[in-house]
Scaffold this motif. Structure first.
Motif, PDB file in Angstrom:
ATOM      1  N   HIS A 100       0.850  -1.196   0.000  1.00 31.14           N
ATOM      2  CA  HIS A 100       0.000   0.000   0.000  1.00 31.14           C
ATOM      3  C   HIS A 100       0.888   1.249   0.000  1.00 31.14           C
ATOM      4  O   HIS A 100       2.056   1.190   0.393  1.00 31.14           O
ATOM      5  N   TRP A 241      -2.622   2.277  12.047  1.00 27.20           N
ATOM      6  CA  TRP A 241      -1.916   3.557  12.232  1.00 27.20           C
ATOM      7  C   TRP A 241      -2.836   4.777  12.239  1.00 27.20           C
ATOM      8  O   TRP A 241      -2.340   5.907  12.163  1.00 27.20           O
ATOM      9  N   CYS A 262      -9.504   5.766   5.415  1.00 23.33           N
ATOM     10  CA  CYS A 262      -8.820   6.968   5.911  1.00 23.33           C
ATOM     11  C   CYS A 262      -8.884   7.041   7.433  1.00 23.33           C
ATOM     12  O   CYS A 262      -9.545   6.234   8.074  1.00 23.33           O
ATOM     13  N   ALA A 282      -4.898  11.061   6.977  1.00 22.37           N
ATOM     14  CA  ALA A 282      -4.449  10.419   5.737  1.00 22.37           C
ATOM     15  C   ALA A 282      -5.577   9.594   5.146  1.00 22.37           C
ATOM     16  O   ALA A 282      -6.471   9.141   5.873  1.00 22.37           O
TER      17      ALA A 282
END
Ligand code: PHE
Length: 423
Positions: A100, A241, A262, A282
């Motif tokens: 990714h 994350w 996201c 992100a």
């Protein structure tokens, strides 16, 4: 074998027990479809870049990364399935192909880039069918602000502007709370007001993108057509994350389609990038999936086609419906065998191992592979599998001789590479 070296993009790497990259994959590493003028992936990339016009637009970053970049720096747990060599391509235990575009988050944050889009080829071992290909393309976007009143003022002003813009636009948004203490919590390090401002900025920015991509396209049919507003739905999810984390879906021909993932970037990730005094969000999206919807492209192999009948249909900057030129006959062939052990006897052969073997033999002449039968011998406990391979070219009719030769090669490679016993 597990000895010797493998040459990838001009460099020799020592093979080890994790090495599973194949010649077919190695041949794809420098194609850069997203740079090919007129190619649907290139047009789609440009459209997304135009929505994030004041972001740095990055590409041409090498696909060869470390497991630290792809997983550890993003807090993937040690036992995450994505790390398995059945799911990811390893050059060796120190080196792999990114799965990714998030693999580059830490390094780009570390450079101090405040807003960026990164377009790249990504690699995942998978089954073979019309929507799965071991190479595909993602775009990642991220925004970084300082974790103080300046950063908050920047987000608050931007949110007011974006909210007003969306209020005037043909879009209906089915939103969820920006965080939920039980199911999708904000990070304990974050002031709840910061967590709200970030998540809201993320969602508002992406609602605008979805409107640009899917809103009012006459060729879409269904709900997005004829003056109907675009419908977007937000759902909770998890990524190692980010927290909180979301997926955005759009309603297309009566179906909710997942378009992107996201979230608010974990402070741990920003610490790994040596920017602990920043906040960030992100997102990542798959270009093929969106292009297949927008262009009505029925088979993911078409993106790799050299057939002028494909390329000639598209002009850079224009989204138009693909006109299929013809469909050649399918040819189904079965192979049954006792499932062998692979990787030096460390594990049983996985369907993805079989699919990579088939791709190495038949390339894009294979359309589909399905498991049609599986059983375990009651006393020996040996497992038998039967796979059905659908050989079909997108460009021409395959002769019987050609398909028979391909299939015979699959069977002989099963014996040679894996020592499989054919039934
Ligand atoms: N990398 C994720 C994926 O491939 C998408 C993502 C990007 C999620 C950035 C959160 C933040 O599914």
């Amino acid at each position: 074998g597990t000895s010797g070296v493998v040459n990838v993009m001009g460099k020799d790497y020592t093979r080890d027990h994790l090495t599973n990259i194949t010649p077919t994959i190695i041949s794809k590493l420098s194609r850069k479809l997203y740079n090919q003028p007129g190619h649907p992936l290139s047009t789609l990339r440009a459209l997304i870049e135009s929505h994030f016009a004041d972001y740095a637009h990055l590409s041409s970053v090498s696909p060869i990364v470390s497991p630290a970049q792809n997983f550890d720096g993003l807090s993937f747990p040690a036992d995450h399935p994505g790390r398995s060599p059945t799911d990811s391509y390893y050059i060796n235990k120190h080196t792999m192909l990114r799965t990714h575009t998030s693999a580059h988050e830490v390094e780009v944050f570390a450079r101090g880039t405040a807003r960026y889009l990164l377009t790249a080829d990504v690699y995942r071992r998978d089954e073979i069918d019309a929507s799965h290909y071991p190479v595909f393309h993602q775009m990642e976007g991220a925004r970084v602000v300082s974790a103080d009143s300046t950063g908050m003022a920047e987000l608050t002003a931007d949110n007011a502007r974006l909210r007003a813009e969306l209020a005037r636009s043909p879009i209906v948004i089915d939103d969820i709370p920006h965080f939920d203490a039980r199911t999708n919590p904000h990070q304990p390090e974050h002031d709840p007001a910061h967590a709200v401002a970030l998540a809201e900025n993320l969602k508002l920015s992406l609602n605008g993108l979805l409107l640009k991509l899917f809103g009012g396209r006459a060729n879409l049919g269904g709900d997005a057509e004829g003056g109907e507003p675009l419908r977007v739905r937000w759902v909770e999810t998890t990524f190692p994350w980010t927290a909180p984390s979301f997926e955005a879906e759009v309603l297309f021909r009566g179906e909710w389609l997942e378009i992107l993932g996201c979230g608010v970037v974990r402070q741990k990730t920003l610490e790994n990038a040596n920017v602990p005094d920043k906040l960030a969000w992100a997102f990542g999206l798959g270009l093929e999936r969106i292009a297949m919807i927008l262009y009505s492209i029925p088979d993911i192999r078409l993106f790799w086609s050299d057939d002028p009948r494909f390329a000639a249909q598209f002009a850079q900057g224009e989204i138009s419906a693909f006109r299929p030129y013809s469909r050649y006959p399918a040819c189904y062939k079965d192979v049954s065998f006792w499932r062998p052990d692979v990787a030096g006897g460390t594990r049983a052969m996985h369907e993805n191992d079989f699919c990579d073997l088939v791709r190495d033999v038949a390339g894009d002449l294979v359309e589909d592979v399905t498991l049609t039968d599986e059983f375990e011998h009651p006393t020996t406990k040996r497992q038998s599998v039967c796979y059905r391979i659908n050989y079909r070219s997108m460009d021409r009719s395959l002769s019987n001789d050609e398909t028979n030769a391909l299939h015979a090669k699959v069977v002989s490679e099963l014996k040679n590479q894996f020592g499989a016993e054919i039934r």
